[in-house]
Design a protein around this motif. Structure first.
Motif, PDB file in Angstrom:
ATOM      1  N   LYS A   1      34.844  40.741  31.335  1.00  0.00           N
ATOM      2  CA  LYS A   1      34.051  39.793  30.535  1.00  0.00           C
ATOM      3  C   LYS A   1      34.543  39.776  29.093  1.00  0.00           C
ATOM      4  O   LYS A   1      34.614  38.727  28.465  1.00  0.00           O
ATOM      5  CB  LYS A   1      32.570  40.137  30.598  1.00  0.00           C
ATOM      6  N   PHE A   2      34.885  40.955  28.561  1.00  0.00           N
ATOM      7  CA  PHE A   2      35.396  41.019  27.191  1.00  0.00           C
ATOM      8  C   PHE A   2      36.738  40.295  27.090  1.00  0.00           C
ATOM      9  O   PHE A   2      36.957  39.513  26.166  1.00  0.00           O
ATOM     10  CB  PHE A   2      35.542  42.485  26.752  1.00  0.00           C
ATOM     11  N   ARG A   3      37.621  40.537  28.053  1.00  0.00           N
ATOM     12  CA  ARG A   3      38.946  39.893  28.040  1.00  0.00           C
ATOM     13  C   ARG A   3      38.854  38.374  28.177  1.00  0.00           C
ATOM     14  O   ARG A   3      39.654  37.644  27.612  1.00  0.00           O
ATOM     15  CB  ARG A   3      39.795  40.426  29.196  1.00  0.00           C
ATOM     16  N   ASP A   4      37.887  37.911  28.961  1.00  0.00           N
ATOM     17  CA  ASP A   4      37.784  36.479  29.267  1.00  0.00           C
ATOM     18  C   ASP A   4      36.891  35.704  28.309  1.00  0.00           C
ATOM     19  O   ASP A   4      36.786  34.486  28.424  1.00  0.00           O
ATOM     20  CB  ASP A   4      37.268  36.289  30.698  1.00  0.00           C
ATOM     21  N   ASN A   5      36.243  36.382  27.367  1.00  0.00           N
ATOM     22  CA  ASN A   5      35.339  35.702  26.437  1.00  0.00           C
ATOM     23  C   ASN A   5      36.164  34.868  25.451  1.00  0.00           C
ATOM     24  O   ASN A   5      36.940  35.409  24.671  1.00  0.00           O
ATOM     25  CB  ASN A   5      34.500  36.733  25.687  1.00  0.00           C
ATOM     26  N   PRO A   6      35.999  33.545  25.467  1.00  0.00           N
ATOM     27  CA  PRO A   6      36.804  32.697  24.574  1.00  0.00           C
ATOM     28  C   PRO A   6      36.568  32.981  23.089  1.00  0.00           C
ATOM     29  O   PRO A   6      37.449  32.770  22.265  1.00  0.00           O
ATOM     30  CB  PRO A   6      36.376  31.283  24.926  1.00  0.00           C
ATOM     31  N   ARG A   7      35.415  33.511  22.751  1.00  0.00           N
ATOM     32  CA  ARG A   7      35.112  33.829  21.351  1.00  0.00           C
ATOM     33  C   ARG A   7      36.035  34.927  20.827  1.00  0.00           C
ATOM     34  O   ARG A   7      36.437  34.933  19.668  1.00  0.00           O
ATOM     35  CB  ARG A   7      33.649  34.273  21.244  1.00  0.00           C
ATOM     36  N   ASP A   8      36.410  35.871  21.689  1.00  0.00           N
ATOM     37  CA  ASP A   8      37.249  36.996  21.260  1.00  0.00           C
ATOM     38  C   ASP A   8      38.734  36.663  21.216  1.00  0.00           C
ATOM     39  O   ASP A   8      39.505  37.340  20.561  1.00  0.00           O
ATOM     40  CB  ASP A   8      37.009  38.204  22.165  1.00  0.00           C
ATOM     41  N   LYS A   9      39.166  35.630  21.945  1.00  0.00           N
ATOM     42  CA  LYS A   9      40.564  35.172  21.937  1.00  0.00           C
ATOM     43  C   LYS A   9      41.557  36.308  22.191  1.00  0.00           C
ATOM     44  O   LYS A   9      42.487  36.536  21.437  1.00  0.00           O
ATOM     45  CB  LYS A   9      40.876  34.456  20.634  1.00  0.00           C
ATOM     46  N   ILE A  10      41.328  37.039  23.276  1.00  0.00           N
ATOM     47  CA  ILE A  10      42.196  38.158  23.650  1.00  0.00           C
ATOM     48  C   ILE A  10      43.498  37.600  24.230  1.00  0.00           C
ATOM     49  O   ILE A  10      43.483  36.768  25.128  1.00  0.00           O
ATOM     50  CB  ILE A  10      41.504  39.068  24.682  1.00  0.00           C
ATOM     51  N   THR A  11      44.619  38.070  23.699  1.00  0.00           N
ATOM     52  CA  THR A  11      45.924  37.598  24.160  1.00  0.00           C
ATOM     53  C   THR A  11      46.724  38.669  24.883  1.00  0.00           C
ATOM     54  O   THR A  11      47.788  38.394  25.422  1.00  0.00           O
ATOM     55  CB  THR A  11      46.756  37.060  22.982  1.00  0.00           C
ATOM     56  N   GLY A  12      46.233  39.902  24.879  1.00  0.00           N
ATOM     57  CA  GLY A  12      46.941  40.979  25.559  1.00  0.00           C
ATOM     58  C   GLY A  12      46.084  42.221  25.656  1.00  0.00           C
ATOM     59  O   GLY A  12      45.157  42.407  24.876  1.00  0.00           O
ATOM     60  N   THR A  13      46.384  43.056  26.631  1.00  0.00           N
ATOM     61  CA  THR A  13      45.657  44.308  26.827  1.00  0.00           C
ATOM     62  C   THR A  13      46.663  45.417  27.118  1.00  0.00           C
ATOM     63  O   THR A  13      47.570  45.238  27.929  1.00  0.00           O
ATOM     64  CB  THR A  13      44.668  44.194  28.016  1.00  0.00           C
ATOM     65  N   THR A  14      46.500  46.544  26.447  1.00  0.00           N
ATOM     66  CA  THR A  14      47.379  47.691  26.628  1.00  0.00           C
ATOM     67  C   THR A  14      46.521  48.906  26.945  1.00  0.00           C
ATOM     68  O   THR A  14      45.448  49.083  26.366  1.00  0.00           O
ATOM     69  CB  THR A  14      48.193  47.963  25.348  1.00  0.00           C
ATOM     70  N   VAL A  15      46.992  49.747  27.850  1.00  0.00           N
ATOM     71  CA  VAL A  15      46.267  50.966  28.220  1.00  0.00           C
ATOM     72  C   VAL A  15      47.177  52.172  27.978  1.00  0.00           C
ATOM     73  O   VAL A  15      48.341  52.170  28.369  1.00  0.00           O
ATOM     74  CB  VAL A  15      45.827  50.921  29.703  1.00  0.00           C
ATOM     75  N   TRP A  16      46.610  53.184  27.313  1.00  0.00           N
ATOM     76  CA  TRP A  16      47.325  54.420  27.031  1.00  0.00           C
ATOM     77  C   TRP A  16      46.568  55.585  27.648  1.00  0.00           C
ATOM     78  O   TRP A  16      45.340  55.594  27.675  1.00  0.00           O
ATOM     79  CB  TRP A  16      47.409  54.656  25.521  1.00  0.00           C
ATOM     80  N   ARG A  17      47.301  56.592  28.115  1.00  0.00           N
ATOM     81  CA  ARG A  17      46.682  57.800  28.667  1.00  0.00           C
ATOM     82  C   ARG A  17      47.226  59.017  27.931  1.00  0.00           C
ATOM     83  O   ARG A  17      48.436  59.154  27.728  1.00  0.00           O
ATOM     84  CB  ARG A  17      46.985  57.926  30.157  1.00  0.00           C
ATOM     85  N   TYR A  18      46.314  59.905  27.549  1.00  0.00           N
ATOM     86  CA  TYR A  18      46.717  61.144  26.892  1.00  0.00           C
ATOM     87  C   TYR A  18      47.402  62.045  27.919  1.00  0.00           C
ATOM     88  O   TYR A  18      46.863  62.305  28.994  1.00  0.00           O
ATOM     89  CB  TYR A  18      45.502  61.857  26.297  1.00  0.00           C
ATOM     90  N   ILE A  19      48.601  62.498  27.591  1.00  0.00           N
ATOM     91  CA  ILE A  19      49.350  63.373  28.490  1.00  0.00           C
ATOM     92  C   ILE A  19      49.634  64.734  27.853  1.00  0.00           C
ATOM     93  O   ILE A  19      50.230  65.601  28.474  1.00  0.00           O
ATOM     94  CB  ILE A  19      50.678  62.724  28.950  1.00  0.00           C
ATOM     95  N   GLY A  20      49.219  64.907  26.613  1.00  0.00           N
ATOM     96  CA  GLY A  20      49.448  66.170  25.905  1.00  0.00           C
ATOM     97  C   GLY A  20      50.831  66.219  25.290  1.00  0.00           C
ATOM     98  O   GLY A  20      51.649  65.314  25.476  1.00  0.00           O
ATOM     99  N   PRO A  21      51.119  67.264  24.556  1.00  0.00           N
ATOM    100  CA  PRO A  21      52.439  67.378  23.938  1.00  0.00           C
ATOM    101  C   PRO A  21      53.537  67.536  24.989  1.00  0.00           C
ATOM    102  O   PRO A  21      53.349  68.210  25.986  1.00  0.00           O
ATOM    103  CB  PRO A  21      52.332  68.627  23.065  1.00  0.00           C
ATOM    104  N   LEU A  22      54.650  66.881  24.757  1.00  0.00           N
ATOM    105  CA  LEU A  22      55.749  66.931  25.713  1.00  0.00           C
ATOM    106  C   LEU A  22      56.456  68.285  25.712  1.00  0.00           C
ATOM    107  O   LEU A  22      57.071  68.671  26.688  1.00  0.00           O
ATOM    108  CB  LEU A  22      56.772  65.835  25.406  1.00  0.00           C
TER     109      LEU A  22
END
Length: 79
Positions: free
Chosen positions: A56-77
């Protein structure tokens, strides 16, 4: 986050609880939250903190979302 070496980019459809989700808007700043379930994320709103529906957040025309990125914490390499 990428430069820290502590986070990995995750495909949107592989998101899980605890991942960081970032929404890009067509203008100005975007929005960031924490995934709380496959369909929801925790967000700092204007006057409180709430749990919102991701699609709903992504599709709300008021927010004008053009992309979504997801990050996951993996700890220090190296640690």
């Amino acid at each position: 986050m990428k430069k820290t070496g502590h986070y990995a980019l995750i495909p949107y459809d592989k998101r899980q609880k605890g991942d960081i989700i970032a929404f890009k808007r067509d203008k100005g700043s975007g929005h960031v939250g924490i995934v709380s379930s496959k369909k929801k994320f925790i967000s700092a709103l204007r006057n409180n903190v709430g749990e919102l529906d991701i699609e709903k957040f992504r599709d709300n025309p008021r927010d004008k979302i053009t992309g979504t990125t997801v990050w996951r914490y993996i700890g220090p390499l190296n640690g």
